[in-house]
Write a protein that holds these residues in place. Structure first.
Motif, PDB file in Angstrom:
ATOM      1  N   ASP A   8       1.061  -1.265   0.080  1.00  0.00           N
ATOM      2  CA  ASP A   8       0.006  -0.257   0.080  1.00  0.00           C
ATOM      3  C   ASP A   8       0.684   1.192  -0.072  1.00  0.00           C
ATOM      4  O   ASP A   8       1.621   1.642   0.895  1.00  0.00           O
ATOM      5  CB  ASP A   8      -0.914  -0.098   1.368  1.00  0.00           C
ATOM      6  CG  ASP A   8      -1.964   1.040   1.037  1.00  0.00           C
ATOM      7  OD1 ASP A   8      -1.917   2.299   0.625  1.00  0.00           O
ATOM      8  OD2 ASP A   8      -3.098   0.735   1.384  1.00  0.00           O
ATOM      9  N   HIS A   9       0.978   1.702  -1.065  1.00  0.00           N
ATOM     10  CA  HIS A   9       1.649   3.093  -1.111  1.00  0.00           C
ATOM     11  C   HIS A   9       1.746   4.148  -0.045  1.00  0.00           C
ATOM     12  O   HIS A   9       2.318   4.880   0.145  1.00  0.00           O
ATOM     13  CB  HIS A   9       1.852   3.729  -2.575  1.00  0.00           C
ATOM     14  CG  HIS A   9       0.518   4.284  -2.958  1.00  0.00           C
ATOM     15  ND1 HIS A   9       0.298   5.667  -3.047  1.00  0.00           N
ATOM     16  CD2 HIS A   9      -0.725   3.992  -3.288  1.00  0.00           C
ATOM     17  CE1 HIS A   9      -0.981   5.788  -3.308  1.00  0.00           C
ATOM     18  NE2 HIS A   9      -1.522   4.766  -3.573  1.00  0.00           N
ATOM     19  N   ARG A  10       0.344   4.160   0.437  1.00  0.00           N
ATOM     20  CA  ARG A  10       0.094   5.107   1.449  1.00  0.00           C
ATOM     21  C   ARG A  10       0.653   4.790   2.851  1.00  0.00           C
ATOM     22  O   ARG A  10       0.235   5.266   3.796  1.00  0.00           O
ATOM     23  CB  ARG A  10      -1.218   5.166   1.672  1.00  0.00           C
ATOM     24  CG  ARG A  10      -2.018   5.928   0.508  1.00  0.00           C
ATOM     25  CD  ARG A  10      -3.587   5.839   0.404  1.00  0.00           C
ATOM     26  NE  ARG A  10      -3.901   4.270   0.295  1.00  0.00           N
ATOM     27  CZ  ARG A  10      -5.163   4.088   0.685  1.00  0.00           C
ATOM     28  NH1 ARG A  10      -6.253   4.726   0.622  1.00  0.00           N
ATOM     29  NH2 ARG A  10      -5.610   2.610   0.267  1.00  0.00           N
ATOM     30  N   HIS A  13      -2.766   3.930   7.179  1.00  0.00           N
ATOM     31  CA  HIS A  13      -3.778   4.954   7.150  1.00  0.00           C
ATOM     32  C   HIS A  13      -4.993   4.125   7.721  1.00  0.00           C
ATOM     33  O   HIS A  13      -4.799   2.929   8.135  1.00  0.00           O
ATOM     34  CB  HIS A  13      -4.015   5.343   5.777  1.00  0.00           C
ATOM     35  CG  HIS A  13      -4.158   4.067   4.702  1.00  0.00           C
ATOM     36  ND1 HIS A  13      -5.499   3.444   4.619  1.00  0.00           N
ATOM     37  CD2 HIS A  13      -3.321   3.397   4.030  1.00  0.00           C
ATOM     38  CE1 HIS A  13      -5.241   2.574   3.702  1.00  0.00           C
ATOM     39  NE2 HIS A  13      -4.125   2.383   3.360  1.00  0.00           N
ATOM     40  N   ARG A  42       8.438  11.684   7.490  1.00  0.00           N
ATOM     41  CA  ARG A  42       7.444  10.419   7.309  1.00  0.00           C
ATOM     42  C   ARG A  42       7.448   9.617   8.385  1.00  0.00           C
ATOM     43  O   ARG A  42       6.582   9.074   8.733  1.00  0.00           O
ATOM     44  CB  ARG A  42       7.949   9.747   6.042  1.00  0.00           C
ATOM     45  CG  ARG A  42       7.614  10.615   4.750  1.00  0.00           C
ATOM     46  CD  ARG A  42       7.993   9.747   3.334  1.00  0.00           C
ATOM     47  NE  ARG A  42       6.788   8.800   3.252  1.00  0.00           N
ATOM     48  CZ  ARG A  42       7.148   7.766   2.484  1.00  0.00           C
ATOM     49  NH1 ARG A  42       8.282   7.699   1.663  1.00  0.00           N
ATOM     50  NH2 ARG A  42       6.282   6.854   2.351  1.00  0.00           N
ATOM     51  N   GLU A  83       5.572  -0.360   0.219  1.00  0.00           N
ATOM     52  CA  GLU A  83       5.067   0.780  -0.643  1.00  0.00           C
ATOM     53  C   GLU A  83       4.883   0.288  -2.134  1.00  0.00           C
ATOM     54  O   GLU A  83       4.272   0.862  -2.903  1.00  0.00           O
ATOM     55  CB  GLU A  83       6.127   1.723  -0.704  1.00  0.00           C
ATOM     56  CG  GLU A  83       5.960   2.694   0.557  1.00  0.00           C
ATOM     57  CD  GLU A  83       6.954   4.154   0.517  1.00  0.00           C
ATOM     58  OE1 GLU A  83       6.257   4.990   0.401  1.00  0.00           O
ATOM     59  OE2 GLU A  83       8.138   3.859   0.310  1.00  0.00           O
ATOM     60  N   ARG A 107       0.623   2.528  -6.624  1.00  0.00           N
ATOM     61  CA  ARG A 107       0.652   4.088  -7.636  1.00  0.00           C
ATOM     62  C   ARG A 107       0.152   3.683  -9.099  1.00  0.00           C
ATOM     63  O   ARG A 107       0.569   2.614  -9.450  1.00  0.00           O
ATOM     64  CB  ARG A 107       2.217   4.481  -7.467  1.00  0.00           C
ATOM     65  CG  ARG A 107       2.507   5.001  -6.281  1.00  0.00           C
ATOM     66  CD  ARG A 107       3.675   6.059  -6.089  1.00  0.00           C
ATOM     67  NE  ARG A 107       3.991   6.157  -4.812  1.00  0.00           N
ATOM     68  CZ  ARG A 107       3.572   7.126  -4.174  1.00  0.00           C
ATOM     69  NH1 ARG A 107       2.627   7.709  -4.454  1.00  0.00           N
ATOM     70  NH2 ARG A 107       4.145   7.133  -2.858  1.00  0.00           N
ATOM     71  N   THR A 118      -7.677   0.348  -6.876  1.00  0.00           N
ATOM     72  CA  THR A 118      -6.788   0.981  -6.467  1.00  0.00           C
ATOM     73  C   THR A 118      -5.390   0.005  -6.677  1.00  0.00           C
ATOM     74  O   THR A 118      -4.080   0.397  -6.229  1.00  0.00           O
ATOM     75  CB  THR A 118      -6.910   0.956  -4.835  1.00  0.00           C
ATOM     76  OG1 THR A 118      -7.058  -0.141  -4.295  1.00  0.00           O
ATOM     77  CG2 THR A 118      -8.089   1.990  -4.841  1.00  0.00           C
TER      78      THR A 118
END
Length: 156
Positions: A8-10, A13, A42, A83, A107, A118
């Motif tokens: 998950d590139h985020r 969350h 970060r 990521e 992404r 996604t």
């Protein structure tokens, strides 16, 4: 014990914290990234986003592999976050303890196959994921545990 690895590139969350950590009863998060360990902003943001009762470790991909294969993560119910699909594949290829890869968010890329709204994968990523599935890993794309998984079956 490794509960799951998620791409998950985020990174951390709401879906990760509220859904996946609860689903797998994980007590530690390992973020494996070659960029995050060198980025103090970060790192601070990720530390603030994690649940208070959950341990957070941030390592480069090579250091994460060394920690997993060296047994330093064995006492935790470990949820691994990367990521990128490439980083997840590097870890899974090196760590036979990995049994499950969840693709939750990548992404967007113009040359990639779209698996979900996604998640998209390039042909190279798809080949590596197929090889992992052929080895017996569960490889799936889904945002939250209640979604229907899109399972990557491999080539056999």
């Amino acid at each position: 014990m490794i509960t799951m690895m998620r791409v998950d590139h985020r990174l951390i969350h709401g879906q990760v914290v509220l859904s996946w950590l609860t689903q797998y009863d994980s007590d530690a998060i390992l973020i494996a990234s070659d960029s995050v360990p060198a980025d103090d902003f970060r790192k601070q943001t990720l530390k603030l986003a994690k649940p208070a009762s959950t341990k957070l470790v941030i390592k480069t991909v090579d250091d994460a592999i060394a920690a997993i294969t060296g047994g330093r993560t064995d006492s935790y119910r470990l949820f691994i976050l990367t990521e990128s699909v490439a980083d997840a594949c590097r870890i899974a290829e090196a760590c036979p303890q990995i049994a499950h890869i969840n693709l939750g968010g990548t992404r967007p890329a113009t040359d990639a196959e779209r698996l979900t709204a996604t998640v998209s994968v390039t042909s190279d990523e798809r080949t590596r994921l197929n090889a992992l599935a052929d080895r017996g890993l569960r490889v799936e794309a889904r945002a939250v545990p209640s979604d229907r998984p899109i399972v990557i079956e491999g080539t056999r």
